[in-house]
Design a protein around this motif. Structure first.
Motif, short mmCIF file in Angstrom:
data_model
loop_
_atom_site.label_atom_id
_atom_site.label_comp_id
_atom_site.label_asym_id
_atom_site.label_seq_id
_atom_site.Cartn_x
_atom_site.Cartn_y
_atom_site.Cartn_z
N ASN A 43 0.81 -1.31 -0.19
CA ASN A 43 0.01 0.10 -0.07
C ASN A 43 0.69 1.33 0.16
O ASN A 43 0.28 2.38 -0.26
CB ASN A 43 -0.97 -0.06 1.28
CG ASN A 43 -1.84 -0.97 1.14
OD1 ASN A 43 -2.52 -1.50 0.04
ND2 ASN A 43 -2.23 -1.88 2.43
N ASP A 44 2.36 1.10 0.25
CA ASP A 44 3.13 2.08 0.24
C ASP A 44 3.47 2.63 -1.24
O ASP A 44 3.99 1.94 -1.91
CB ASP A 44 4.50 1.93 0.88
CG ASP A 44 4.09 1.81 2.47
OD1 ASP A 44 3.28 2.26 3.01
OD2 ASP A 44 5.38 1.21 3.21
N VAL A 45 2.94 3.87 -1.51
CA VAL A 45 3.28 4.40 -2.78
C VAL A 45 4.47 5.58 -2.54
O VAL A 45 4.31 6.27 -1.73
CB VAL A 45 2.26 5.31 -3.46
CG1 VAL A 45 2.36 6.07 -4.62
CG2 VAL A 45 0.87 4.02 -3.58
N GLU A 46 5.46 5.41 -3.51
CA GLU A 46 6.44 6.39 -3.35
C GLU A 46 6.88 6.96 -4.78
O GLU A 46 6.51 6.46 -5.67
CB GLU A 46 7.77 5.97 -2.73
CG GLU A 46 7.99 4.56 -3.26
CD GLU A 46 9.53 4.05 -2.61
OE1 GLU A 46 10.00 4.77 -1.71
OE2 GLU A 46 9.57 2.93 -2.48
N ILE A 47 7.59 8.07 -4.76
CA ILE A 47 7.78 8.94 -6.05
C ILE A 47 9.43 8.62 -6.09
O ILE A 47 10.11 9.07 -5.17
CB ILE A 47 7.37 10.30 -5.92
CG1 ILE A 47 5.87 10.53 -5.94
CG2 ILE A 47 8.02 11.15 -7.18
CD1 ILE A 47 5.42 11.87 -5.86
N LEU A 48 9.69 7.96 -7.04
CA LEU A 48 11.03 7.56 -7.52
C LEU A 48 11.56 7.98 -8.77
O LEU A 48 10.66 8.12 -9.94
CB LEU A 48 11.49 6.00 -7.43
CG LEU A 48 11.36 5.51 -6.00
CD1 LEU A 48 11.28 4.01 -5.97
CD2 LEU A 48 12.29 6.06 -4.77
N PRO A 49 12.69 8.53 -9.13
CA PRO A 49 13.36 8.60 -10.51
C PRO A 49 13.01 7.25 -11.29
O PRO A 49 13.18 6.31 -10.91
CB PRO A 49 14.62 8.95 -10.54
CG PRO A 49 14.83 9.43 -8.84
CD PRO A 49 13.88 8.65 -8.20
N VAL A 50 12.53 7.59 -12.50
CA VAL A 50 12.73 6.29 -13.69
C VAL A 50 13.70 6.37 -14.46
O VAL A 50 14.09 7.21 -15.05
CB VAL A 50 11.17 6.17 -14.13
CG1 VAL A 50 11.13 5.45 -15.19
CG2 VAL A 50 9.90 6.14 -12.98
N LEU A 51 14.25 5.03 -14.57
CA LEU A 51 15.39 4.76 -15.51
C LEU A 51 14.78 3.94 -16.62
O LEU A 51 14.72 2.57 -16.45
CB LEU A 51 16.58 4.30 -14.69
CG LEU A 51 17.71 4.14 -15.81
CD1 LEU A 51 18.11 5.45 -16.64
CD2 LEU A 51 18.92 3.50 -15.01
N PRO A 52 14.52 4.50 -17.90
CA PRO A 52 13.95 3.30 -18.83
C PRO A 52 15.17 2.27 -19.51
O PRO A 52 16.32 3.04 -19.53
CB PRO A 52 13.58 4.30 -20.24
CG PRO A 52 13.56 5.59 -19.53
CD PRO A 52 14.31 5.81 -18.15
N LEU A 53 15.08 1.44 -19.57
CA LEU A 53 16.10 0.41 -19.72
C LEU A 53 15.66 0.00 -21.31
O LEU A 53 14.64 -0.87 -21.60
CB LEU A 53 16.06 -0.85 -18.96
CG LEU A 53 16.39 -0.50 -17.41
CD1 LEU A 53 16.19 -1.69 -16.71
CD2 LEU A 53 17.70 0.19 -17.41
N LYS A 54 16.86 0.08 -22.04
CA LYS A 54 16.45 -0.57 -23.38
C LYS A 54 16.87 -2.16 -23.49
O LYS A 54 17.98 -2.46 -23.23
CB LYS A 54 17.20 0.14 -24.65
CG LYS A 54 16.61 1.52 -25.01
CD LYS A 54 17.32 2.04 -25.78
CE LYS A 54 16.64 3.48 -26.58
NZ LYS A 54 17.13 4.05 -27.70
N ASN A 55 16.10 -2.95 -24.07
CA ASN A 55 16.37 -4.30 -24.39
C ASN A 55 16.91 -5.12 -22.89
O ASN A 55 17.52 -6.17 -22.94
CB ASN A 55 17.35 -4.49 -25.46
CG ASN A 55 16.86 -3.94 -26.73
OD1 ASN A 55 15.47 -4.21 -27.04
ND2 ASN A 55 17.64 -3.21 -27.20
N THR A 56 16.32 -4.67 -21.79
CA THR A 56 16.92 -5.47 -20.48
C THR A 56 15.85 -5.08 -19.70
O THR A 56 14.95 -4.17 -19.42
CB THR A 56 18.06 -4.36 -20.16
OG1 THR A 56 19.17 -4.41 -21.06
CG2 THR A 56 18.88 -4.86 -18.80
#
Length: 184
Positions: free
Chosen positions: A7-20
């Motif tokens: 139930n814990d929602v947090e805001i985190l940086p998102v790092l898109p990963l290509k083919n991984t």
């Protein structure tokens, strides 16, 4: 296996990963070159916990990544090491912690950030989970034995020592060369 409260929602940086796909318990070395990805890593490093979410891209050709370009499930990770490159990019090592669901993707100043919550795992070891665990051990031992016949006994022993079926799945998924969509 420790999993955060679902139930814990947090805001985190998102790092898109290509083919991984990054899995929990996995160390993943990456070259990060796109400015918004470099900014996501820098935003994670500015946090006390050094956490971000690594998530595979559906559309690897997208220059500007939006929610529809990413899978909904990623892995919360800690940035363990960062080395600046001469051309402005980074070399990083991420340690996967737990699978997470991206509820909403937002554009921060220079990077993506997401509202994320942990992906809940079954808490009880049911007879079905234990049977699937045994079957997975047998299949993995056979598959790895075919690729490394001389190491079959050692591989089987190491796999048999795993008591956590989910950890075993993550380790094996990172070892086998599967299509990105199946790894998700």
């Amino acid at each position: 296996m420790i999993v955060s409260d679902p139930n814990d929602v947090e805001i985190l940086p998102v790092l898109p990963l290509k083919n991984t796909v990054l899995f929990p318990y996995q160390l993943l070395p990456l070259s990060v070159d796109k400015p918004f990805s470099v900014a996501a890593v820098e935003a994670a490093l500015a946090r006390e916990d050094k956490e971000l979410v690594g998530v595979a891209q559906r559309n690897t050709s997208a220059e500007v990544v939006g929610q529809s370009d990413l899978y909904a499930i990623g892995t919360k990770a800690v940035v363990k090491k960062k080395v600046n490159q001469e051309h402005g990019g980074l070399e990083v090592i991420l340690l996967g912690i737990e699978r997470s669901v991206i509820i909403k993707l937002e554009h921060a100043d220079s990077h993506l950030q997401g509202r994320v919550k942990p992906l809940p795992l079954p808490e009880q070891k049911t007879a079905e989970v234990e049977a699937l665990h045994r079957e997975l051990l047998e299949m993995a031992g056979s598959a790895l034995g075919m690729t490394e016949p001389k190491a079959f006994n050692e591989i089987s022993r190491l796999l048999g020592e795993s008591k956590d079926p989910f950890r075993l799945v993550y380790v094996l998924a990172s070892m086998f060369n599967m299509e990105l969509e199946r790894e998700q």
